[in-house]
Design a protein around this motif. Structure first.
Motif, mmCIF file in Angstrom:
data_model
loop_
_atom_site.group_PDB
_atom_site.id
_atom_site.type_symbol
_atom_site.label_atom_id
_atom_site.label_comp_id
_atom_site.label_asym_id
_atom_site.label_seq_id
_atom_site.Cartn_x
_atom_site.Cartn_y
_atom_site.Cartn_z
ATOM 1 N N ARG A 100 -33.953 -56.537 -24.288
ATOM 2 C CA ARG A 100 -35.067 -57.340 -23.787
ATOM 3 C C ARG A 100 -35.666 -58.185 -24.914
ATOM 4 N NH1 ARG A 100 -33.457 -57.238 -19.209
ATOM 5 N NH2 ARG A 100 -34.927 -58.964 -19.077
ATOM 6 N N PRO A 101 -36.141 -59.390 -24.615
ATOM 7 C CA PRO A 101 -36.799 -60.197 -25.644
ATOM 8 C C PRO A 101 -38.166 -59.614 -25.994
ATOM 9 C CG PRO A 101 -36.927 -61.293 -23.512
ATOM 10 C CD PRO A 101 -36.049 -60.091 -23.321
ATOM 11 N N ASP A 102 -38.460 -59.551 -27.277
ATOM 12 C CA ASP A 102 -39.756 -59.084 -27.768
ATOM 13 C C ASP A 102 -40.694 -60.288 -27.771
ATOM 14 O OD1 ASP A 102 -41.973 -58.345 -29.288
ATOM 15 O OD2 ASP A 102 -40.801 -57.050 -30.614
ATOM 16 N N LEU A 103 -41.573 -60.341 -26.788
ATOM 17 C CA LEU A 103 -42.423 -61.524 -26.638
ATOM 18 C C LEU A 103 -43.467 -61.624 -27.739
ATOM 19 C CD1 LEU A 103 -42.816 -61.532 -22.753
ATOM 20 C CD2 LEU A 103 -41.231 -62.845 -24.172
ATOM 21 N N ASP A 104 -43.892 -60.478 -28.281
ATOM 22 C CA ASP A 104 -44.806 -60.526 -29.430
ATOM 23 C C ASP A 104 -44.095 -61.114 -30.646
ATOM 24 O OD1 ASP A 104 -46.957 -59.446 -28.031
ATOM 25 O OD2 ASP A 104 -46.384 -57.380 -28.513
ATOM 26 N N ALA A 105 -42.831 -60.742 -30.827
ATOM 27 C CA ALA A 105 -42.059 -61.311 -31.934
ATOM 28 C C ALA A 105 -41.844 -62.801 -31.732
ATOM 29 C CB ALA A 105 -40.723 -60.584 -32.058
ATOM 30 N N LEU A 106 -41.637 -63.214 -30.492
ATOM 31 C CA LEU A 106 -41.493 -64.643 -30.207
ATOM 32 C C LEU A 106 -42.776 -65.381 -30.562
ATOM 33 C CD1 LEU A 106 -40.146 -67.141 -29.014
ATOM 34 C CD2 LEU A 106 -40.843 -66.360 -26.741
ATOM 35 N N LEU A 164 -34.533 -64.721 -32.485
ATOM 36 C CA LEU A 164 -35.305 -63.729 -31.754
ATOM 37 C C LEU A 164 -34.280 -62.669 -31.329
ATOM 38 C CD1 LEU A 164 -38.081 -62.928 -30.584
ATOM 39 C CD2 LEU A 164 -37.337 -63.947 -28.428
ATOM 40 N N THR A 165 -34.201 -61.597 -32.088
ATOM 41 C CA THR A 165 -33.108 -60.649 -31.939
ATOM 42 C C THR A 165 -33.321 -59.747 -30.730
ATOM 43 O OG1 THR A 165 -32.781 -60.678 -34.333
ATOM 44 C CG2 THR A 165 -31.760 -58.882 -33.122
ATOM 45 N N LEU A 166 -32.283 -59.675 -29.899
ATOM 46 C CA LEU A 166 -32.264 -58.780 -28.738
ATOM 47 C C LEU A 166 -31.551 -57.503 -29.164
ATOM 48 C CD1 LEU A 166 -31.086 -61.378 -26.054
ATOM 49 C CD2 LEU A 166 -33.432 -60.880 -26.795
ATOM 50 N N ARG A 167 -32.196 -56.360 -28.963
ATOM 51 C CA ARG A 167 -31.652 -55.107 -29.474
ATOM 52 C C ARG A 167 -31.324 -54.133 -28.352
ATOM 53 N NH1 ARG A 167 -35.350 -56.763 -33.555
ATOM 54 N NH2 ARG A 167 -34.279 -56.932 -35.580
ATOM 55 N N ALA A 168 -30.263 -53.366 -28.592
ATOM 56 C CA ALA A 168 -29.844 -52.331 -27.660
ATOM 57 C C ALA A 168 -30.967 -51.278 -27.544
ATOM 58 C CB ALA A 168 -28.557 -51.680 -28.172
ATOM 59 N N PRO A 169 -31.054 -50.569 -26.413
ATOM 60 C CA PRO A 169 -30.048 -50.550 -25.348
ATOM 61 C C PRO A 169 -30.226 -51.594 -24.246
ATOM 62 C CG PRO A 169 -31.684 -48.868 -24.938
ATOM 63 C CD PRO A 169 -32.059 -49.488 -26.244
ATOM 64 N N ASP A 170 -31.424 -52.178 -24.121
ATOM 65 C CA ASP A 170 -31.646 -53.056 -22.960
ATOM 66 C C ASP A 170 -31.656 -54.532 -23.324
ATOM 67 O OD1 ASP A 170 -34.038 -53.080 -24.327
ATOM 68 O OD2 ASP A 170 -35.240 -52.267 -22.679
ATOM 69 N N TYR A 182 -24.439 -62.741 -35.082
ATOM 70 C CA TYR A 182 -25.743 -62.501 -35.717
ATOM 71 C C TYR A 182 -25.817 -63.208 -37.063
ATOM 72 C CZ TYR A 182 -26.474 -58.527 -32.502
ATOM 73 O OH TYR A 182 -26.640 -57.724 -31.396
ATOM 74 N N ASP A 183 -27.026 -63.625 -37.467
ATOM 75 C CA ASP A 183 -27.229 -64.106 -38.830
ATOM 76 C C ASP A 183 -26.994 -62.976 -39.823
ATOM 77 O OD1 ASP A 183 -27.777 -66.675 -38.059
ATOM 78 O OD2 ASP A 183 -29.955 -66.464 -38.169
ATOM 79 N N ASP A 184 -27.525 -61.804 -39.521
ATOM 80 C CA ASP A 184 -27.289 -60.615 -40.332
ATOM 81 C C ASP A 184 -26.298 -59.736 -39.584
ATOM 82 O OD1 ASP A 184 -27.242 -58.324 -41.813
ATOM 83 O OD2 ASP A 184 -29.378 -57.872 -41.606
ATOM 84 N N PRO A 185 -25.036 -59.722 -39.982
ATOM 85 C CA PRO A 185 -24.025 -58.961 -39.236
ATOM 86 C C PRO A 185 -24.349 -57.489 -39.071
ATOM 87 C CG PRO A 185 -22.976 -60.434 -40.821
ATOM 88 C CD PRO A 185 -24.444 -60.453 -41.122
ATOM 89 N N GLU A 186 -25.204 -56.955 -39.960
ATOM 90 C CA GLU A 186 -25.562 -55.543 -39.844
ATOM 91 C C GLU A 186 -26.289 -55.235 -38.534
ATOM 92 O OE1 GLU A 186 -24.829 -52.802 -41.797
ATOM 93 O OE2 GLU A 186 -23.405 -54.235 -42.650
ATOM 94 N N GLU A 187 -26.967 -56.254 -37.971
ATOM 95 C CA GLU A 187 -27.690 -56.046 -36.713
ATOM 96 C C GLU A 187 -26.752 -55.616 -35.583
ATOM 97 O OE1 GLU A 187 -30.736 -55.964 -35.766
ATOM 98 O OE2 GLU A 187 -31.930 -56.967 -37.308
ATOM 99 N N GLY A 188 -25.515 -56.150 -35.604
ATOM 100 C CA GLY A 188 -24.579 -55.810 -34.533
ATOM 101 C C GLY A 188 -23.326 -55.129 -35.050
#
Length: 388
Positions: free
Chosen positions: A150-156, A142-148, A355-361
């Motif tokens: 926050r967890p995406d509860l719909d994605a969860l 469940l990827t947390l993305r910048a800037p804040d 990250y599983d996909d290093p491109e994410e970070g």
């Protein structure tokens, strides 16, 4: 997605953990090490003296009891009542472990079956991936993305499948510093109940919250019998080398974790367990003082990074600040961190390794601010001089 069986995350093809590699680089170059998250000063003198006293009195020098010494289990139960109003039986609902890392490993081994799915916040603390893999399970990010972050509860909600067995959650979150809000925690708890999921929570930074509050999921409706709550003494008392952690939860869950734990280290940290029992009873001034001291360090380093040209994602908690290198004309955090010690004598960690996909970070790097002010000031000075 397949679970990776390797313990080590690799950087640039080198077969060693990122922390070992960057620490070795700091030692080789004489750089300031803001990569690894440990304080450069020890914790309270009275806690150190308690460990010395236990050693001299022969308490814990031989194998301590498997669940942990009674004094520490009682102190953990008192801590949970004192800060969160939670009642645990120290004999059946508290387990002492060799740090939180062992507690996470034991929980994964105890509660998962091969091909179970585990949803975890990404970027991950690196041992999570190894622990899930050792249990034969599969991790789902469940990827947390910048800037804040926050967890995406719909994605969860969308990530939960019939194979989902467990949520592995870390708040305050390493490395992003995100702290779950009460509403977010409540929504996650509702999903766990609705889908009959187990939850393992890593709460080692529970007393290092600078904005917001820490809300243990185990305290929420329906969570008491499905949650394994994990914490440790290392971050709260600045003795990371002692490796004293603990598990709290329902008696059946704690018994399951204990069954796995006894075949990992069996027991350990005997004299330190007695010292941590005394540490947990320190007055509120210790906890507030530690938090405010680290808040000031966070602000010192964050401001310095901003002045040096980074985009800074100022954390709500933990030891770490995440910064984006793209405003500096850089794109690759791994290459940037490898070059930084030679450029200006400072070490950081590339977030892409979590990250599983290093491109994410890819453009994110992590700096630790749990250091003396003089060290942080020198690091900021070096970064500013380099950028100038």
């Amino acid at each position: 997605m397949t679970a990776r069986p390797l313990l080590n995350r690799r950087l640039d093809g080198l077969g060693t953990t990122i922390f070992a590699q960057m620490t070795a680089l700091a030692q080789r170059t004489g750089a300031i090490n803001l990569g690894q998250g440990f304080p450069d000063t020890d914790g309270p003198q009275e806690v150190r003296e308690a460990a010395v006293r236990a050693l001299r009195e022969g308490r814990g020098n031989q194998y301590p009891p498997g669940p942990g010494v009674p004094e520490l289990r009682a102190a953990v139960a008192e801590h949970q009542r004192r800060f969160y109003g939670l009642d645990f039986d120290p004999d059946t609902q508290v387990l002492v472990t060799m740090g939180a890392t062992e507690a996470v490993a034991a929980a994964m081994l105890a509660l998962l079956e091969p091909d179970d799915e585990v949803i975890a916040f990404e970027p991950y603390y690196d041992s999570y991936t190894a622990c899930i893999a050792m249990a034969g399970a599969r991790r789902v990010p469940l990827t947390l993305r910048a800037p804040d972050f926050r967890p995406d509860l719909d994605a969860l909600r969308a990530a939960i499948t019939p194979r989902t067995r467990l949520l592995l959650l870390n708040s305050p979150h390493n490395p992003t510093g995100m702290v779950l809000t009460r509403d977010e925690a409540a929504s996650i708890a509702e999903l766990a109940v609705a889908h009959d999921l187990l939850v393992v929570t890593d709460e080692v930074y529970e007393h290092l919250v600078f904005e917001g509050e820490h809300h243990p999921l185990i305290s929420l409706p329906g969570m008491r019998d499905r949650t394994v709550s994990i914490s440790s003494a290392g971050k709260t008392f600045s003795f990371t080398g002692w490796k004293v952690g603990w598990v709290t939860g329902s008696a059946p869950l704690v018994a399951a974790v204990r069954a796995a734990k006894q075949y990992l280290t069996f027991v350990g940290s005997g004299p330190f367990q007695y010292a941590v029992a005394e540490a947990l009873r320190l007055p509120d001034s210790h906890y507030t003082g530690l938090r405010e001291d680290l808040r000031a360090k966070r602000d010192l380093l964050s401001s310095g990074l901003e002045q040096a040209g980074f985009t800074v994602h100022r954390p709500q908690g933990t030891y770490f600040v995440t910064a984006d290198i793209r405003p500096l004309g850089e794109e690759d955090g791994a290459a940037f961190c490898l070059a930084l010690p030679q450029r200006c004598g400072v070490v950081a960690v590339p977030t892409s390794v979590f990250y599983d996909d290093p491109e994410e970070g890819r453009s994110l790097v992590r700096f630790a601010f749990c250091k003396q002010d003089s060290v942080l000031n020198e690091a900021v000075k070096r970064l500013a001089h380099w950028r100038a």
